[in-house]
Design a protein around this motif. Structure first.
Motif, PDB file in Angstrom:
ATOM      1  N   LEU A 178      19.006  -7.618  10.768  1.00 48.15           N
ATOM      2  CA  LEU A 178      18.715  -7.571  12.205  1.00 48.15           C
ATOM      3  C   LEU A 178      19.918  -8.019  13.028  1.00 48.15           C
ATOM      4  CD1 LEU A 178      15.069  -8.977  12.383  1.00 48.15           C
ATOM      5  CD2 LEU A 178      15.811  -6.673  12.984  1.00 48.15           C
ATOM      6  N   SER A 181      22.399  -5.184  13.135  1.00 49.19           N
ATOM      7  CA  SER A 181      21.956  -4.103  14.017  1.00 49.19           C
ATOM      8  C   SER A 181      22.115  -4.479  15.483  1.00 49.19           C
ATOM      9  CB  SER A 181      20.495  -3.755  13.716  1.00 49.19           C
ATOM     10  OG  SER A 181      20.347  -3.306  12.388  1.00 49.19           O
ATOM     11  N   VAL A 182      21.760  -5.727  15.814  1.00 57.09           N
ATOM     12  CA  VAL A 182      21.881  -6.165  17.212  1.00 57.09           C
ATOM     13  C   VAL A 182      23.355  -6.266  17.605  1.00 57.09           C
ATOM     14  CG1 VAL A 182      21.433  -8.082  18.780  1.00 57.09           C
ATOM     15  CG2 VAL A 182      19.654  -7.331  17.214  1.00 57.09           C
ATOM     16  N   PRO A 188      16.383  -5.031  20.463  1.00 58.18           N
ATOM     17  CA  PRO A 188      15.534  -5.691  19.463  1.00 58.18           C
ATOM     18  C   PRO A 188      14.541  -4.747  18.796  1.00 58.18           C
ATOM     19  CG  PRO A 188      15.696  -6.996  21.466  1.00 58.18           C
ATOM     20  CD  PRO A 188      16.321  -5.683  21.771  1.00 58.18           C
ATOM     21  N   ALA A 191      16.390  -2.335  16.556  1.00 57.55           N
ATOM     22  CA  ALA A 191      16.874  -3.024  15.355  1.00 57.55           C
ATOM     23  C   ALA A 191      15.732  -3.261  14.373  1.00 57.55           C
ATOM     24  CB  ALA A 191      17.523  -4.347  15.751  1.00 57.55           C
ATOM     25  N   LEU A 192      14.580  -3.655  14.880  1.00 58.58           N
ATOM     26  CA  LEU A 192      13.426  -3.834  13.997  1.00 58.58           C
ATOM     27  C   LEU A 192      13.028  -2.510  13.347  1.00 58.58           C
ATOM     28  CD1 LEU A 192      11.161  -6.220  16.124  1.00 58.58           C
ATOM     29  CD2 LEU A 192      12.300  -6.774  13.981  1.00 58.58           C
ATOM     30  N   VAL A 195      15.525  -1.698  10.565  1.00 57.84           N
ATOM     31  CA  VAL A 195      15.365  -2.564   9.385  1.00 57.84           C
ATOM     32  C   VAL A 195      14.117  -2.180   8.593  1.00 57.84           C
ATOM     33  CG1 VAL A 195      14.901  -4.938   8.667  1.00 57.84           C
ATOM     34  CG2 VAL A 195      16.683  -4.471  10.338  1.00 57.84           C
ATOM     35  N   LEU A 207       6.782  -6.425   9.795  1.00 61.85           N
ATOM     36  CA  LEU A 207       7.548  -5.979  10.958  1.00 61.85           C
ATOM     37  C   LEU A 207       7.088  -4.600  11.429  1.00 61.85           C
ATOM     38  CD1 LEU A 207      11.140  -7.174  10.000  1.00 61.85           C
ATOM     39  CD2 LEU A 207       9.518  -8.239  11.579  1.00 61.85           C
ATOM     40  N   LEU A 243      13.277 -15.785  17.713  1.00 60.38           N
ATOM     41  CA  LEU A 243      13.487 -14.431  18.221  1.00 60.38           C
ATOM     42  C   LEU A 243      12.801 -14.245  19.575  1.00 60.38           C
ATOM     43  CD1 LEU A 243      14.847 -11.803  17.333  1.00 60.38           C
ATOM     44  CD2 LEU A 243      12.705 -11.131  16.254  1.00 60.38           C
ATOM     45  N   LEU A 257      19.971 -14.924  15.177  1.00 63.41           N
ATOM     46  CA  LEU A 257      19.516 -14.390  13.890  1.00 63.41           C
ATOM     47  C   LEU A 257      20.392 -14.889  12.749  1.00 63.41           C
ATOM     48  CD1 LEU A 257      18.665 -10.753  14.966  1.00 63.41           C
ATOM     49  CD2 LEU A 257      17.058 -12.521  14.281  1.00 63.41           C
TER      50      LEU A 257
END
Length: 312
Positions: A178, A181-182, A188, A191-192, A195, A207, A243, A257
């Motif tokens: 994460l 990705s961020v 957010p 990115a979730l 993942v 998630l 988060l 993170l």
């Protein structure tokens, strides 16, 4: 074993079975409120607790549907006896099992029935060889049944612990992915999503559930809070809270993170060291009670034999 005792035992079993059959006759059984109003609510559909347990074409499906009302009634009685529905519901959520308390109680009944059947087989074998008495064997079967019912509850706790260990093992890797990705410029939610598509495991499934809740209209912060409440893990709760706070206050999410991943790895390292210390103490048990007596015997036995020969 005398024939009189065998006859009494078989007669008692036959009488108990006949009594159960008579009590379940329709004209002797008072219908429950659910049975009286169910014909008028048929369009709503009552969830079947046996959906997914067996295939509809299986011969066991007819047996389960035949005894389904009896199992539900017995599960309600077991719930009144044992209680703890809130604890079971919370542990089912933490174990990731999509089941209700009623389904879990039915599983407990099935486990208890299988255990009672195993005890009954052992009792019949023992009585065949003339050992034991029927009353004692009946108590033995009852104890086996109770152990089976409680064994399902213990197994649920073991399922919760195994899933929590998997979640803790996956959490540092997911947090670092994460953060990458961020840091690459994704939001957010994106990115979730990335993942969850690239990972497999318990945490990725959780998630995915968070993303599904956000797509259904829930805010990401509330979905993360629900994740923390649902899992019950302290490390995962801190991760979700950190988060959520970063999203609310505008804190750099990538740094948060990375810090979360470092803290989780450090906690895992401490847990490993503590586990090693506990295992070190446990390893002393065979050394003291097995290896040490054998060593002492090998050291002193030749001397004792020599003294005996000299004295002789």
């Amino acid at each position: 074993m005398s024939p009189v005792l065998i006859g009494a035992f078989v007669g008692a079993l036959f009488g108990a079975g006949l009594l159960l059959v008579v009590l379940r006759l329709p004209f002797l059984r008072k219908p429950t409120m659910d049975e009286r109003i169910s014909p008028y609510l048929r369009d709503l559909g009552v969830p079947d607790v046996f959906v997914g347990v067996v295939d509809s074409r299986s011969p066991f499906a007819a047996i389960l549907r035949l005894f389904g009302p009896s199992l539900r009634s017995a599960a309600q009685r077991l719930e009144r006896i044992l209680g703890g529905a809130n604890s079971i519901r919370r542990r089912l959520l933490r174990a990731g099992l999509e089941r209700t308390v009623e389904e879990f109680r039915i599983e407990q009944l099935l486990w208890g029935t299988l255990a009672f059947g195993a005890g009954l087989v052992v009792s019949v074998v023992v009585l065949t060889f003339g050992a034991g008495d029927p009353i004692g064997m009946l108590m033995f079967c009852a104890i086996f049944g109770v152990v089976g019912v409680l064994g399902r509850d213990t197994y649920l706790t073991a399922q919760v612990q195994r899933r929590e260990r998997r979640l803790l093992a996956e959490l540092p890797t997911v947090a670092e992915l994460l953060a990458l990705s961020v840091a690459a410029g994704e939001g957010p939610a994106a990115a979730l999503d990335r993942v969850t598509k690239s990972c497999r495991g318990e945490l990725a499934d959780e998630l995915k559930r968070v993303l599904a809740e956000t797509r259904a209209g829930e805010t990401l912060v509330r979905a993360l809070d629900a994740l923390a409440d649902r899992t019950g893990l302290l490390a995962l709760s801190r991760f979700a809270d950190g988060l959520a706070v970063a999203l609310e206050r505008g804190t750099p999410l990538a740094d948060v993170l990375r810090a979360q991943a470092g803290d989780i790895r450090e906690a895992g390292r401490r847990e490993l060291i503590e586990s090693g210390a506990r295992r070190e103490v446990a390893m002393m048990v065979p050394v003291i009670f097995l290896v040490l007596p054998v060593t002492i015997a090998f050291a002193f036995y030749p001397g004792a034999v020599g003294i005996r020969l000299i004295a002789g």
